[in-house]
Design a protein around this motif. Structure first.
Motif, PDB file in Angstrom:
ATOM      1  N   PHE A  58      -6.263  54.375  49.558  1.00  0.00           N
ATOM      2  CA  PHE A  58      -6.722  53.353  48.616  1.00  0.00           C
ATOM      3  C   PHE A  58      -5.545  52.492  48.193  1.00  0.00           C
ATOM      4  N   ALA A  59      -5.846  51.237  47.893  1.00  0.00           N
ATOM      5  CA  ALA A  59      -4.823  50.352  47.329  1.00  0.00           C
ATOM      6  C   ALA A  59      -5.239  49.995  45.904  1.00  0.00           C
ATOM      7  N   ARG A  60      -4.282  50.091  44.983  1.00  0.00           N
ATOM      8  CA  ARG A  60      -4.562  49.579  43.636  1.00  0.00           C
ATOM      9  C   ARG A  60      -3.523  48.516  43.297  1.00  0.00           C
ATOM     10  N   LEU A  61      -4.013  47.296  43.116  1.00  0.00           N
ATOM     11  CA  LEU A  61      -3.141  46.198  42.703  1.00  0.00           C
ATOM     12  C   LEU A  61      -3.274  46.100  41.191  1.00  0.00           C
ATOM     13  N   SER A  62      -2.139  46.095  40.510  1.00  0.00           N
ATOM     14  CA  SER A  62      -2.171  46.057  39.043  1.00  0.00           C
ATOM     15  C   SER A  62      -1.340  44.890  38.555  1.00  0.00           C
ATOM     16  N   HIS A  63      -1.889  44.189  37.570  1.00  0.00           N
ATOM     17  CA  HIS A  63      -1.161  43.076  36.964  1.00  0.00           C
ATOM     18  C   HIS A  63      -1.103  43.337  35.462  1.00  0.00           C
ATOM     19  N   TYR A  64       0.122  43.428  34.945  1.00  0.00           N
ATOM     20  CA  TYR A  64       0.317  43.692  33.519  1.00  0.00           C
ATOM     21  C   TYR A  64       0.792  42.392  32.873  1.00  0.00           C
ATOM     22  N   PRO A  65      -0.095  41.699  32.149  1.00  0.00           N
ATOM     23  CA  PRO A  65       0.361  40.467  31.486  1.00  0.00           C
ATOM     24  C   PRO A  65       1.419  40.802  30.439  1.00  0.00           C
ATOM     25  N   SER A  66       2.246  39.816  30.082  1.00  0.00           N
ATOM     26  CA  SER A  66       3.188  40.069  28.993  1.00  0.00           C
ATOM     27  C   SER A  66       2.378  40.390  27.738  1.00  0.00           C
ATOM     28  N   SER A 124       2.157  45.172  40.502  1.00  0.00           N
ATOM     29  CA  SER A 124       2.528  46.270  41.409  1.00  0.00           C
ATOM     30  C   SER A 124       1.385  46.520  42.386  1.00  0.00           C
ATOM     31  N   VAL A 125       1.751  47.103  43.526  1.00  0.00           N
ATOM     32  CA  VAL A 125       0.740  47.522  44.509  1.00  0.00           C
ATOM     33  C   VAL A 125       1.001  48.991  44.820  1.00  0.00           C
ATOM     34  N   ALA A 126       0.027  49.841  44.488  1.00  0.00           N
ATOM     35  CA  ALA A 126       0.155  51.276  44.764  1.00  0.00           C
ATOM     36  C   ALA A 126      -0.777  51.618  45.919  1.00  0.00           C
ATOM     37  N   MET A 127      -0.282  52.405  46.875  1.00  0.00           N
ATOM     38  CA  MET A 127      -1.141  52.908  47.953  1.00  0.00           C
ATOM     39  C   MET A 127      -1.247  54.414  47.766  1.00  0.00           C
ATOM     40  N   PHE A 128      -2.487  54.887  47.689  1.00  0.00           N
ATOM     41  CA  PHE A 128      -2.754  56.301  47.418  1.00  0.00           C
ATOM     42  C   PHE A 128      -3.181  57.001  48.701  1.00  0.00           C
ATOM     43  N   VAL A 157       2.665  55.422  47.358  1.00  0.00           N
ATOM     44  CA  VAL A 157       3.781  54.516  47.653  1.00  0.00           C
ATOM     45  C   VAL A 157       3.579  53.257  46.810  1.00  0.00           C
ATOM     46  N   LEU A 158       4.625  52.877  46.079  1.00  0.00           N
ATOM     47  CA  LEU A 158       4.500  51.760  45.136  1.00  0.00           C
ATOM     48  C   LEU A 158       5.527  50.673  45.420  1.00  0.00           C
ATOM     49  N   MET A 159       5.072  49.432  45.351  1.00  0.00           N
ATOM     50  CA  MET A 159       6.046  48.337  45.336  1.00  0.00           C
ATOM     51  C   MET A 159       5.800  47.496  44.094  1.00  0.00           C
ATOM     52  N   VAL A 160       6.879  46.922  43.572  1.00  0.00           N
ATOM     53  CA  VAL A 160       6.789  46.158  42.327  1.00  0.00           C
ATOM     54  C   VAL A 160       7.355  44.767  42.564  1.00  0.00           C
ATOM     55  N   ASP A 161       6.568  43.768  42.228  1.00  0.00           N
ATOM     56  CA  ASP A 161       6.968  42.385  42.402  1.00  0.00           C
ATOM     57  C   ASP A 161       8.183  42.069  41.534  1.00  0.00           C
ATOM     58  N   ASN A 162       9.205  41.516  42.128  1.00  0.00           N
ATOM     59  CA  ASN A 162      10.430  41.116  41.419  1.00  0.00           C
ATOM     60  C   ASN A 162      11.084  42.252  40.626  1.00  0.00           C
TER      61      ASN A 162
END
Ligand SMILES: O=C(O)CCC(=O)C(=O)O
Ligand SMILES: [Fe+2]
Length: 331
Positions: free
Chosen positions: A210-218, A302-306, A239-244
């Protein structure tokens, strides 16, 4: 109110106009669960996974093996470099996720879980809604989300995948599953004294990814809310990647929350040990307890792959249950 109305979706998602104001009551954590004013930085190891793979694993991987063992047995989280997922693909995945979350709510709602009613109830696939709805009675996470099944490939609900990232999510998954199946899981299996394919076999048959894309606003009050509450992942690995590399991820160890530092290489990936690995390894490898705190200045994506095994494969490995030692085991 109907579950699939825009009105309810808007209520469930992070208020877009919160910046500069107070946070709504539904997001305010109980005092004991709020972020601490100061968190020490966790000494998360950076592992050159390339040294533990293929031809080179026999002669040059000793130091990396020791780091991997220590991470698996203590923090349950580590970073990997030289992992074979192309920087171009990571950058494209980050931009596509960021672009999706910047769309107006009506656009994002086209991929809503609510579109098909309860059809995909099992895994709550799509944008927003159900995961957050489950939290109606508890405090909400300060996050906007998209959750998609990526594997088995014939189970993909492609109408819930925005066209702008279909190709890149597929390419990212293909390269990353090669890292997981050919490098990471074999290296973990060897540490337990098993054959290289020990964990990989657990993921075969009905492997689910599964992929979970998460966006945390300020957030105007990071001291009161969490982006994601404390949890472990119900996976073999995540496995996680984080934008910037915007910080925000924290890990719990001995009752203290630590900040996970930015990796030295912006294209490094973070690996979490999940519950299944803790269980299969009879507790020798630790599932990481983690959460996300918010940030007053920066938004974070972030994009997490489970990587989840087929349910029938989940059981502690006999050899470990019967008392053979993790450290003493050798291939
Ligand atoms: O966004 C992150 O850094 C972590 C997200 C996470 O823990 C999850 O989706 O399970
Ligand atoms: Fe997680």
């Amino acid at each position: 109110m109907e579950a699939n109305t825009m009105q309810e979706a808007a209520m469930l998602l992070v208020p877009e106009n919160a910046a500069g104001g107070d946070v709504p009551k539904g997001y305010i954590m109980p005092v004991e669960d709020r972020p601490t004013a100061y968190a020490p930085v966790a000494p998360i190891p950076v592992i050159d996974i390339g040294l533990l793979s293929g031809e080179r694993k026999a002669d040059s991987g000793d130091e990396e093996t020791a780091k991997l063992r220590s991470a698996l047995e203590s923090w349950g989280i580590f970073m990997v470099t030289n992992h074979g997922v192309e920087p171009r693909v990571i950058d494209a995945m980050c931009s596509a996720s960021r672009e999706f979350f910047q769309r107006p709510l009506e656009e994002k709602m086209k991929y809503s879980q609510a579109v098909d009613g309860d059809k995909y109830e099992d895994y709550h696939q799509g944008y927003g809604g159900k995961e957050l709805k489950l939290e109606h009675k508890s405090t909400r996470d300060w996050v906007d989300r998209m959750f998609l099944q990526v594997e088995p490939q014939d189970h993909r609900q492609l109408h819930l995948w925005p066209e702008s990232f279909r190709d890149v999510l597929h390419e990212y998954f293909v390269q990353q599953s090669s890292l997981v199946n050919k490098s990471l899981l074999p290296a973990m299996a060897r540490l337990l004294g098993f054959d290289d394919d020990f964990f990989v076999e657990k993921l075969q048959g009905r492997a689910l990814t599964f992929a979970r894309l998460s966006h945390y606003p300020s957030c105007p009050r990071p001291d009161l809310v969490l982006g994601v509450k404390s949890h472990t992942d119900a996976t073999v690995v995540t496995v996680l990647m984080v934008d910037n590399n915007v910080s925000g991820l924290q890990v719990l160890k001995d009752d203290v929350w630590y900040d996970v530092p930015s990796p030295p290489d912006p294209h490094a990936l973070l690996i979490f040990v999940g519950d299944t690995t803790e269980m299969i390894s009879s507790g020798n490898f630790k599932a990481s307890v983690h959460r996300v705190v918010t940030n007053a200045q920066n938004e974070r994506t972030s994009v997490a792959m489970f990587y989840v095994p087929s349910p029938e494969e989940i059981a502690p490995a006999d050899d470990l249950v019967n008392g053979s030692s993790l450290h003493g085991a050798s291939k």
